[in-house]
Design an enzyme around this catalytic site. Structure first.
Site, PDB file in Angstrom:
ATOM      1  N   LYS A  46       0.796  -1.291   0.155  1.00  0.00           N
ATOM      2  CA  LYS A  46       0.055   0.054  -0.106  1.00  0.00           C
ATOM      3  C   LYS A  46       0.938   1.353   0.030  1.00  0.00           C
ATOM      4  CE  LYS A  46      -4.496  -0.790   2.201  1.00  0.00           C
ATOM      5  NZ  LYS A  46      -5.247  -0.797   3.432  1.00  0.00           N
ATOM      6  N   ALA A 107      -3.540   5.215  14.630  1.00  0.00           N
ATOM      7  CA  ALA A 107      -2.699   6.026  13.591  1.00  0.00           C
ATOM      8  C   ALA A 107      -2.129   5.094  12.621  1.00  0.00           C
ATOM      9  CB  ALA A 107      -1.872   6.947  14.140  1.00  0.00           C
ATOM     10  N   GLY A 109      -2.784   2.296   9.188  1.00  0.00           N
ATOM     11  CA  GLY A 109      -3.500   2.511   8.138  1.00  0.00           C
ATOM     12  C   GLY A 109      -5.071   2.701   7.999  1.00  0.00           C
ATOM     13  N   TYR A 209     -13.781  -6.567  12.082  1.00  0.00           N
ATOM     14  CA  TYR A 209     -15.151  -7.258  11.871  1.00  0.00           C
ATOM     15  C   TYR A 209     -14.899  -8.633  12.228  1.00  0.00           C
ATOM     16  CZ  TYR A 209     -12.040  -7.625   7.943  1.00  0.00           C
ATOM     17  OH  TYR A 209     -10.909  -7.906   7.104  1.00  0.00           O
TER      18      TYR A 209
HETATM   19  P1  NAD Z   1      -1.487  -0.921  11.729  1.00  0.00           P
HETATM   20  O1  NAD Z   1      -0.565  -2.028  12.023  1.00  0.00           O
HETATM   21  O2  NAD Z   1      -1.290   0.124  10.492  1.00  0.00           O
HETATM   22  O3  NAD Z   1      -2.242   0.230  12.697  1.00  0.00           O
HETATM   23  C1  NAD Z   1      -2.003  -0.436  14.298  1.00  0.00           C
HETATM   24  C2  NAD Z   1      -2.697   0.597  15.251  1.00  0.00           C
HETATM   25  O4  NAD Z   1      -2.908  -0.019  16.594  1.00  0.00           O
HETATM   26  C3  NAD Z   1      -1.564   1.753  15.498  1.00  0.00           C
HETATM   27  O5  NAD Z   1      -2.164   2.949  15.545  1.00  0.00           O
HETATM   28  C4  NAD Z   1      -1.036   1.297  16.806  1.00  0.00           C
HETATM   29  O6  NAD Z   1      -0.485   2.232  17.727  1.00  0.00           O
HETATM   30  C5  NAD Z   1      -2.132   0.571  17.491  1.00  0.00           C
HETATM   31  N1  NAD Z   1      -1.946  -0.254  18.472  1.00  0.00           N
HETATM   32  C6  NAD Z   1      -1.276  -1.535  18.355  1.00  0.00           C
HETATM   33  N2  NAD Z   1      -1.536  -2.000  19.689  1.00  0.00           N
HETATM   34  C7  NAD Z   1      -1.937  -1.549  20.475  1.00  0.00           C
HETATM   35  C8  NAD Z   1      -2.349  -1.674  21.648  1.00  0.00           C
HETATM   36  N3  NAD Z   1      -1.929  -2.751  22.448  1.00  0.00           N
HETATM   37  N4  NAD Z   1      -3.222  -0.812  22.112  1.00  0.00           N
HETATM   38  C9  NAD Z   1      -3.828   0.266  21.707  1.00  0.00           C
HETATM   39  N5  NAD Z   1      -3.509   0.641  20.366  1.00  0.00           N
HETATM   40  C10 NAD Z   1      -2.815  -0.387  19.830  1.00  0.00           C
HETATM   41  O7  NAD Z   1      -3.058  -1.578  11.306  1.00  0.00           O
HETATM   42  P2  NAD Z   1      -4.217  -1.206  10.364  1.00  0.00           P
HETATM   43  O8  NAD Z   1      -3.830  -1.524   9.121  1.00  0.00           O
HETATM   44  O9  NAD Z   1      -4.573   0.320  10.700  1.00  0.00           O
HETATM   45  O10 NAD Z   1      -5.397  -2.114  10.970  1.00  0.00           O
HETATM   46  C11 NAD Z   1      -5.873  -1.862  12.238  1.00  0.00           C
HETATM   47  C12 NAD Z   1      -7.184  -2.609  12.344  1.00  0.00           C
HETATM   48  O11 NAD Z   1      -8.153  -2.267  11.525  1.00  0.00           O
HETATM   49  C13 NAD Z   1      -6.780  -4.184  12.259  1.00  0.00           C
HETATM   50  O12 NAD Z   1      -7.822  -4.806  13.081  1.00  0.00           O
HETATM   51  C14 NAD Z   1      -7.759  -4.355  10.882  1.00  0.00           C
HETATM   52  O13 NAD Z   1      -8.233  -5.609  10.735  1.00  0.00           O
HETATM   53  C15 NAD Z   1      -8.654  -3.256  10.695  1.00  0.00           C
HETATM   54  N6  NAD Z   1      -8.967  -2.953   9.353  1.00  0.00           N
HETATM   55  C16 NAD Z   1     -10.215  -2.831   9.172  1.00  0.00           C
HETATM   56  C17 NAD Z   1     -10.774  -2.494   7.884  1.00  0.00           C
HETATM   57  C18 NAD Z   1     -12.292  -2.574   7.508  1.00  0.00           C
HETATM   58  O14 NAD Z   1     -12.486  -2.432   6.363  1.00  0.00           O
HETATM   59  N7  NAD Z   1     -13.081  -2.685   8.293  1.00  0.00           N
HETATM   60  C19 NAD Z   1      -9.842  -1.924   6.951  1.00  0.00           C
HETATM   61  C20 NAD Z   1      -8.385  -1.958   7.335  1.00  0.00           C
HETATM   62  C21 NAD Z   1      -8.002  -2.462   8.551  1.00  0.00           C
END
Ligand code: NAD
Length: 262
Positions: A46, A107, A109, A209
């Protein structure tokens, strides 16, 4: 995508390809040579595919990430539909956050796509909370970009400051979890210490989800909040890409039935 194409009688196939980082450029060239209409990109590509494309949309530039590529006869455009997916999912549930305040945790993706789109769409104020991990700098960047490039006012807080979290949620119309908290390996967990952080007229949404109901959403439902899980965001980010590729609206009600989304 395949189910939607079949339902509409469209002659496309949506396939998955597993590629290595050193194959990304060749994969893009291959798709171009085959005149593939478009594709999605997942992590880690990405943030790296942009260098091989001709155009990047303003929202993808703001997010520093691309999840959808459209191929117009060899001219490749990269964009991101996660943020519009989230905003459309809210609308679909009858939730209007324009002109209102949002508190969001995360913060990464997903969070970045949501806050950028929300700010561009006219959310008035966004309070972002994050732990002090590798995402902290991105959180700082997100706040700076929102304040410089949109009318929305953004602020960043340390998630360890629970008093501040309570205060910001109390002043917000919507509270959103945009981290993996609540899904494996953190299933059954939330950083909200107790139900006193929530109130019945607060909207609570989660990007997770699976499970469909995280611990945060379970608590929120007990309090009487309107809740939304991450399925709608996933559906509508796909619907946005589908429209760009095929020119057709995804048959949403049919897809909701297929995915068992209420
Ligand atoms: P990422 O790794 O880019 O970001 C993770 C975030 O979680 C960061 O802000 C990090 O600081 C925080 N984090 C990590 N451990 C933590 C903890 N113990 N306590 C609090 N904060 C914590 O991940 P992402 O790609 O942003 O994905 C995050 C979530 O979003 C995942 O569960 C993913 O499945 C979900 N997601 C859902 C959709 C959708 O369409 N519904 C799309 C993308 C991602």
């Amino acid at each position: 995508h395949n189910a939607a194409c079949r339902a509409l009688g469209l002659d496309y196939a949506y396939l998955a390809f597993d590629i290595q980082p050193d194959q990304l450029e060749d994969a893009v060239k291959g798709f171009k040579a085959l005149n593939v209409r478009g594709w999605n990109v997942s992590m880690p590509y990405k943030t790296t595919i942009g260098q091989y494309l001709d155009h990047i949309t303003p929202i993808a530039k703001m997010c520093g990430a691309i999840n959808t590529v459209i191929n117009d006869n060899g001219v490749l455009t990269g964009t991101i539909t996660d943020g519009t997916g989230y905003m459309t999912a809210l609308k679909d549930q009858g939730i209007d956050i324009i002109g209102k305040k949002m508190t969001i945790v995360g913060a990464g993706g997903a969070a970045t796509a949501i806050v950028m789109q929300a700010a561009l769409d006219g959310v008035k104020e966004i309070s972002i909370f994050n732990i002090k991990d590798a995402s902290w700098d991105r959180a700082l960047e997100n706040v700076e970009k929102i304040n410089l490039q949109t009318q929305c006012k953004a602020q960043l807080f340390d998630l360890a400051d629970l008093d501040k979290l309570k205060e910001e949620i109390a002043n917000s119309y919507i509270f959103t979890n945009a981290t993996g908290m609540g899904m494996k390996p953190l299933e059954g967990k939330t950083y909200i210490p107790d139900k006193s952080f929530l109130r019945p007229d607060l909207i609570v949404s989660d990007v997770v989800y699976y499970p469909r109901e995280t611990e945060l959403l379970r608590m929120a439902k007990e309090v009487g909040c309107k809740t939304m899980n991450g399925l709608g965001m996933m559906l509508f980010q796909g619907a946005a890409a589908f429209k760009m590729w095929t020119g057709e609206d995804m048959p949403i009600e049919y897809m909701k039935e297929k995915l068992d989304i209420k």
